[in-house]
Design a protein around this motif. Sequence first.
Motif, PDB file in Angstrom:
ATOM      1  N   SER A  70       4.618  -2.482  -1.430  1.00  0.00           N
ATOM      2  CA  SER A  70       3.883  -1.002  -0.964  1.00  0.00           C
ATOM      3  C   SER A  70       4.951  -0.227  -0.175  1.00  0.00           C
ATOM      4  O   SER A  70       6.432  -0.354  -0.451  1.00  0.00           O
ATOM      5  CB  SER A  70       2.826  -1.506  -0.090  1.00  0.00           C
ATOM      6  OG  SER A  70       1.663  -0.175   0.075  1.00  0.00           O
ATOM      7  N   ALA A  71       4.486   0.627   0.500  1.00  0.00           N
ATOM      8  CA  ALA A  71       5.290   1.522   1.338  1.00  0.00           C
ATOM      9  C   ALA A  71       4.782   2.081   2.616  1.00  0.00           C
ATOM     10  O   ALA A  71       3.657   2.038   2.500  1.00  0.00           O
ATOM     11  CB  ALA A  71       5.923   2.692   0.519  1.00  0.00           C
ATOM     12  N   VAL A  72       5.510   2.589   3.461  1.00  0.00           N
ATOM     13  CA  VAL A  72       5.004   3.039   4.604  1.00  0.00           C
ATOM     14  C   VAL A  72       4.416   4.341   4.369  1.00  0.00           C
ATOM     15  O   VAL A  72       3.693   5.021   5.252  1.00  0.00           O
ATOM     16  CB  VAL A  72       6.088   3.230   5.847  1.00  0.00           C
ATOM     17  CG1 VAL A  72       6.231   1.911   6.560  1.00  0.00           C
ATOM     18  CG2 VAL A  72       7.030   4.058   5.306  1.00  0.00           C
ATOM     19  N   GLY A  73       4.650   4.857   3.067  1.00  0.00           N
ATOM     20  CA  GLY A  73       3.825   6.060   2.624  1.00  0.00           C
ATOM     21  C   GLY A  73       2.376   5.749   2.599  1.00  0.00           C
ATOM     22  O   GLY A  73       1.508   6.792   2.575  1.00  0.00           O
ATOM     23  N   GLU A 122      -2.164  -1.642  -3.531  1.00  0.00           N
ATOM     24  CA  GLU A 122      -2.457  -2.673  -2.949  1.00  0.00           C
ATOM     25  C   GLU A 122      -3.818  -3.532  -2.981  1.00  0.00           C
ATOM     26  O   GLU A 122      -3.888  -4.656  -2.980  1.00  0.00           O
ATOM     27  CB  GLU A 122      -2.384  -2.421  -1.270  1.00  0.00           C
ATOM     28  CG  GLU A 122      -1.150  -1.970  -0.662  1.00  0.00           C
ATOM     29  CD  GLU A 122      -1.339  -1.656   1.140  1.00  0.00           C
ATOM     30  OE1 GLU A 122      -2.286  -1.696   1.481  1.00  0.00           O
ATOM     31  OE2 GLU A 122      -0.171  -1.303   1.583  1.00  0.00           O
ATOM     32  N   GLN A 123      -4.670  -2.622  -3.323  1.00  0.00           N
ATOM     33  CA  GLN A 123      -5.930  -3.198  -3.792  1.00  0.00           C
ATOM     34  C   GLN A 123      -5.786  -4.083  -4.952  1.00  0.00           C
ATOM     35  O   GLN A 123      -6.503  -4.952  -5.056  1.00  0.00           O
ATOM     36  CB  GLN A 123      -7.120  -2.127  -3.829  1.00  0.00           C
ATOM     37  CG  GLN A 123      -7.515  -1.382  -2.663  1.00  0.00           C
ATOM     38  CD  GLN A 123      -8.159  -2.508  -1.639  1.00  0.00           C
ATOM     39  OE1 GLN A 123      -9.007  -3.275  -2.187  1.00  0.00           O
ATOM     40  NE2 GLN A 123      -7.653  -2.359  -0.640  1.00  0.00           N
ATOM     41  N   VAL A 176      -1.899 -13.440  -0.412  1.00  0.00           N
ATOM     42  CA  VAL A 176      -1.476 -12.103  -0.535  1.00  0.00           C
ATOM     43  C   VAL A 176      -0.636 -11.656   0.513  1.00  0.00           C
ATOM     44  O   VAL A 176      -1.308 -11.395   1.690  1.00  0.00           O
ATOM     45  CB  VAL A 176      -2.277 -10.968  -1.360  1.00  0.00           C
ATOM     46  CG1 VAL A 176      -1.683  -9.819  -1.636  1.00  0.00           C
ATOM     47  CG2 VAL A 176      -2.966 -11.687  -2.664  1.00  0.00           C
ATOM     48  N   CYS A 177       0.563 -11.360   0.419  1.00  0.00           N
ATOM     49  CA  CYS A 177       1.188 -10.265   1.360  1.00  0.00           C
ATOM     50  C   CYS A 177       1.647  -9.110   0.826  1.00  0.00           C
ATOM     51  O   CYS A 177       2.107  -9.068  -0.382  1.00  0.00           O
ATOM     52  CB  CYS A 177       2.432 -11.151   1.872  1.00  0.00           C
ATOM     53  SG  CYS A 177       2.290 -12.695   2.802  1.00  0.00           S
ATOM     54  N   LEU A 178       1.776  -8.062   1.678  1.00  0.00           N
ATOM     55  CA  LEU A 178       2.014  -6.591   1.301  1.00  0.00           C
ATOM     56  C   LEU A 178       3.274  -6.233   1.991  1.00  0.00           C
ATOM     57  O   LEU A 178       3.127  -6.020   3.157  1.00  0.00           O
ATOM     58  CB  LEU A 178       0.745  -5.698   1.270  1.00  0.00           C
ATOM     59  CG  LEU A 178      -0.614  -6.102   0.764  1.00  0.00           C
ATOM     60  CD1 LEU A 178      -1.600  -5.193   1.327  1.00  0.00           C
ATOM     61  CD2 LEU A 178      -0.328  -6.078  -0.636  1.00  0.00           C
ATOM     62  N   MET A 231      -2.051   6.325  -3.383  1.00  0.00           N
ATOM     63  CA  MET A 231      -1.085   5.667  -4.309  1.00  0.00           C
ATOM     64  C   MET A 231      -0.991   4.232  -3.909  1.00  0.00           C
ATOM     65  O   MET A 231      -1.296   3.139  -4.532  1.00  0.00           O
ATOM     66  CB  MET A 231       0.129   6.250  -4.785  1.00  0.00           C
ATOM     67  CG  MET A 231       0.948   5.404  -5.531  1.00  0.00           C
ATOM     68  SD  MET A 231       2.427   6.357  -6.465  1.00  0.00           S
ATOM     69  CE  MET A 231       3.138   6.515  -4.726  1.00  0.00           C
ATOM     70  N   CYS A 232      -0.608   4.129  -2.584  1.00  0.00           N
ATOM     71  CA  CYS A 232      -0.160   2.939  -1.989  1.00  0.00           C
ATOM     72  C   CYS A 232      -1.488   2.069  -1.761  1.00  0.00           C
ATOM     73  O   CYS A 232      -1.537   0.730  -1.864  1.00  0.00           O
ATOM     74  CB  CYS A 232       0.375   3.000  -0.745  1.00  0.00           C
ATOM     75  SG  CYS A 232       2.241   3.503  -0.880  1.00  0.00           S
ATOM     76  N   ARG A 233      -2.635   2.747  -1.282  1.00  0.00           N
ATOM     77  CA  ARG A 233      -3.860   2.260  -1.204  1.00  0.00           C
ATOM     78  C   ARG A 233      -4.469   1.382  -2.528  1.00  0.00           C
ATOM     79  O   ARG A 233      -4.886   0.203  -2.475  1.00  0.00           O
ATOM     80  CB  ARG A 233      -5.095   3.130  -0.753  1.00  0.00           C
ATOM     81  CG  ARG A 233      -6.387   2.615  -0.770  1.00  0.00           C
ATOM     82  CD  ARG A 233      -7.277   3.765  -0.450  1.00  0.00           C
ATOM     83  NE  ARG A 233      -7.319   4.405  -1.851  1.00  0.00           N
ATOM     84  CZ  ARG A 233      -7.829   5.834  -2.061  1.00  0.00           C
ATOM     85  NH1 ARG A 233      -8.297   6.294  -1.051  1.00  0.00           N
ATOM     86  NH2 ARG A 233      -7.834   6.110  -3.264  1.00  0.00           N
ATOM     87  N   ASP A 234      -4.341   2.121  -3.546  1.00  0.00           N
ATOM     88  CA  ASP A 234      -4.874   1.449  -4.858  1.00  0.00           C
ATOM     89  C   ASP A 234      -4.033   0.382  -5.330  1.00  0.00           C
ATOM     90  O   ASP A 234      -4.234  -0.622  -5.960  1.00  0.00           O
ATOM     91  CB  ASP A 234      -4.932   2.660  -5.907  1.00  0.00           C
ATOM     92  CG  ASP A 234      -6.060   3.777  -5.561  1.00  0.00           C
ATOM     93  OD1 ASP A 234      -6.655   3.501  -4.684  1.00  0.00           O
ATOM     94  OD2 ASP A 234      -5.955   5.038  -6.029  1.00  0.00           O
TER      95      ASP A 234
END
Length: 301
Positions: free
Chosen positions: A115-118, A147-148, A160-162, A142-145
């Motif tokens: 994912s990203a700090v974005g 990660e989900q 799960v690690c992100l 984008m990052c939220r979806d």
Amino acid sequence: MDNRILITGGTGFIGQSLCQQLISKGYAPTVFSRQSTANVQALCGRVEALGDLELLRGHPGFGAVINLAGEGIADKRWSDRRKQELRDSRIGLTSLLANVIKSWESLPRVLVSGSAVGFYGDQGRERVNEQTLPHDEFTHRMCRDWEQEALSLEADGVRVCLSRTGIVAGPGGGFLQRMLLPFRLGLGGRLGDGEQFMPWVHRDDVVAALVWMLESDKANGPYNVVSPNPVTNRQFTKCLAGVLGRPAIFPAPSPVLKLALGEMSRLLLTGQMAIPERLEAEGFHFQYPELGPALADSVRY
């Protein structure tokens, strides 16, 4: 312990270094890539190459999965079509990956997913840890979806690690490659007013953090994979110029960047003062906590 690891994004700037590190630790990586087997092995080393995730449906399974796939977010101007391509390369692929994993005879013990700090969107001068509420904008959604889709495997008992990664510096590639020529010519400078934060991190620390998540049985959820010492764009620019022994006197004004890049200019003109609160609290140590040594290593060739 099953040492077989499935990796997506293994041929990228982070993935190549990660594959080499995993091989040195005795893991057996399989890299999903649309490149030829010869290209994959030239970039990643002694790995198995896989050209189609669908071939893994009903597979006996891998011990772990590391998911780093995603097209470069700053490679092209953000048209509606480009935004969809960025989402598909992250969310669409991770959805497919999770679906395929659920068909395996034996599920992996862990999925480490990029994912990203974005994720946090523009946070101005606020200190950002893993509990910070995001600002709703394209990069957050984008990052939220993304990660989900990865987190959907938690219901099946997979840890799960992100990895909410920052701006990655390192030799031989990454975002610095675009900056080096103008800075070496003495034509570099801050972006906008230079007060936006750049949550940077050295590639070696990203790779070490991914391996730490892989091997730490209690690690789970999101981690900010960024240096513990965030800097502003002005500070970053000054440090890079100093490392190269050049001046940095040619700023890029905000209106010019907005005109040239459109919405994508937000990547350059906004940022996050992100800190790796969870990594440090759980015992991870950075090899490059300070910007100067990180940049000196990154520009050595």
